[in-house]
Design an enzyme around this catalytic site. Sequence first.
Site, PDB file in Angstrom:
ATOM      1  N   ARG A 196      40.713  59.058  49.969  1.00  0.00           N
ATOM      2  CA  ARG A 196      41.443  57.985  49.307  1.00  0.00           C
ATOM      3  C   ARG A 196      41.619  58.344  47.832  1.00  0.00           C
ATOM      4  O   ARG A 196      41.067  59.319  47.339  1.00  0.00           O
ATOM      5  CB  ARG A 196      40.700  56.652  49.443  1.00  0.00           C
ATOM      6  N   GLY A 197      42.386  57.498  47.139  1.00  0.00           N
ATOM      7  CA  GLY A 197      42.769  57.788  45.768  1.00  0.00           C
ATOM      8  C   GLY A 197      44.118  58.472  45.781  1.00  0.00           C
ATOM      9  O   GLY A 197      44.280  59.524  46.407  1.00  0.00           O
ATOM     10  N   ALA A 198      45.090  57.867  45.114  1.00  0.00           N
ATOM     11  CA  ALA A 198      46.455  58.403  45.165  1.00  0.00           C
ATOM     12  C   ALA A 198      46.526  59.892  44.817  1.00  0.00           C
ATOM     13  O   ALA A 198      47.194  60.665  45.510  1.00  0.00           O
ATOM     14  CB  ALA A 198      47.365  57.586  44.237  1.00  0.00           C
ATOM     15  N   ARG A 230      50.664  56.707  53.362  1.00  0.00           N
ATOM     16  CA  ARG A 230      50.252  55.673  52.395  1.00  0.00           C
ATOM     17  C   ARG A 230      51.479  55.279  51.583  1.00  0.00           C
ATOM     18  O   ARG A 230      51.861  55.970  50.634  1.00  0.00           O
ATOM     19  CB  ARG A 230      49.144  56.217  51.481  1.00  0.00           C
ATOM     20  N   GLN A 261      35.020  49.713  47.153  1.00  0.00           N
ATOM     21  CA  GLN A 261      35.105  51.064  46.583  1.00  0.00           C
ATOM     22  C   GLN A 261      34.362  51.178  45.253  1.00  0.00           C
ATOM     23  O   GLN A 261      33.891  52.249  44.893  1.00  0.00           O
ATOM     24  CB  GLN A 261      36.571  51.482  46.400  1.00  0.00           C
ATOM     25  N   ASP A 309      48.248  53.454  41.270  1.00  0.00           N
ATOM     26  CA  ASP A 309      48.800  54.175  42.414  1.00  0.00           C
ATOM     27  C   ASP A 309      50.293  54.423  42.265  1.00  0.00           C
ATOM     28  O   ASP A 309      50.826  55.357  42.854  1.00  0.00           O
ATOM     29  CB  ASP A 309      48.532  53.395  43.700  1.00  0.00           C
ATOM     30  N   ASN A 338      48.036  48.837  41.545  1.00  0.00           N
ATOM     31  CA  ASN A 338      46.687  49.382  41.670  1.00  0.00           C
ATOM     32  C   ASN A 338      45.937  48.542  42.696  1.00  0.00           C
ATOM     33  O   ASN A 338      46.478  47.569  43.248  1.00  0.00           O
ATOM     34  CB  ASN A 338      45.972  49.371  40.313  1.00  0.00           C
ATOM     35  N   LYS A 339      44.694  48.890  42.950  1.00  0.00           N
ATOM     36  CA  LYS A 339      43.889  48.194  43.948  1.00  0.00           C
ATOM     37  C   LYS A 339      43.917  46.684  43.736  1.00  0.00           C
ATOM     38  O   LYS A 339      43.869  46.208  42.602  1.00  0.00           O
ATOM     39  CB  LYS A 339      42.453  48.715  43.902  1.00  0.00           C
TER      40      LYS A 339
END
Length: 388
Positions: A99-101, A137, A239, A280, A290-291
């Site tokens: 995970r993580g763009a 994604r 996370q 992201d 973002n998240k």
Amino acid sequence: INAEYMGKFVWDLTMSVEEQTRGVKRPMSSWKDASEADAQLSRDTNARSGIRELTGLSLRYVNHQLEVLDQRLLPQTETWMICYSPQDMSDWIKCLAIRGAPLIGVGACLSLALFSHRPEVTSEEVQSAATLLRDSRPTAVNLMRNIDFMLAAWAESPHSPQALSVAAMAVWDKEVDMYNNMSRLGVSLITKPEVVLTHCNTGSLATPGLGTALGVIKMGFQEGKIKHVYVDETRPLLQGGRLTAYELSKCGIPYTVICDSMAAALMKQGRIDRVLVGADRIAMNGDFANKIGTYGLAVVARHHGVPFHTVAPATTLDPNCPNGDAIPIEERIPDEVRGYGGMIWSPQNCHVWNPAFDVTPVALVTSIILDTGVFGHEAILNGDLARA
């Protein structure tokens, strides 16, 4: 974590809501079923790829194998999975094993490059694999841009697997350099030792390098400018509480985990000097995705006069996205909100809304920190992001 429950949970996370509703069953990633003969064949093929060893905290290419640290099991268990195909990588992106763009963009490039070296693989199959990875994604623009870069190399070279290997290594190297640059720029804004707050995970588990917001924090701590970090646990998949706490522990940086809803009380008490988050996707007007929970944090920070920054590589800018309304927001499965790790705390059939991201308007942002520079409101209004 209840292993049996997590096995089912992980299976479900690799499927869309529509697939689950229809009761679709499809096999998990091939790595679980691969024999030693499969593994050796994969290593032999990869050995011809020309990709050098690459080592990150959660993604590595060693001994002619592409390996992913399963972030679903952190911090209790460190399990490395071998990626045998773009399908593996796509499944793991969807279920947040990787995970993580920035990191998923790099992982996708490496899996595509290795796939192209298989002797039986056709150009059409490489194109199909690229599409599969690109669509894994929908909010993460880094993934799309990196895959497009790979396809351009594939087209220009004519359909040379070696060109994809070179392109994938170039993506890795560029990303690592970018995180060092943005970390230095972010630290330059801090003039005295501060207590900062961050959301989700934006460090070496989310990037191949130092990190974005967490990269600033790590470098700032090394230079004596960060003295303590408050970490939003980041519901629903935690996370922050799992992954950022894991990284800060490894770095020896003092931190405190809080529930997301506690951030406002901390700011009211004057205990937060600055908020640093990742992104992201950034629209050209400065709005950014973002998240989920980032927008609320920005509103609270503005109310209490706390500087609020997003930190991201310039590849997160989307030139085709004029503002935040144009950013697609991924919605994830209800079970992520109904419970976690073997415990269900909501009625099984309760209605759930579970967007993975929200959009923070640029009006709430003190500055956008990219690897190419720091952009405040005036610079953004002048259109400087288009030249970042």
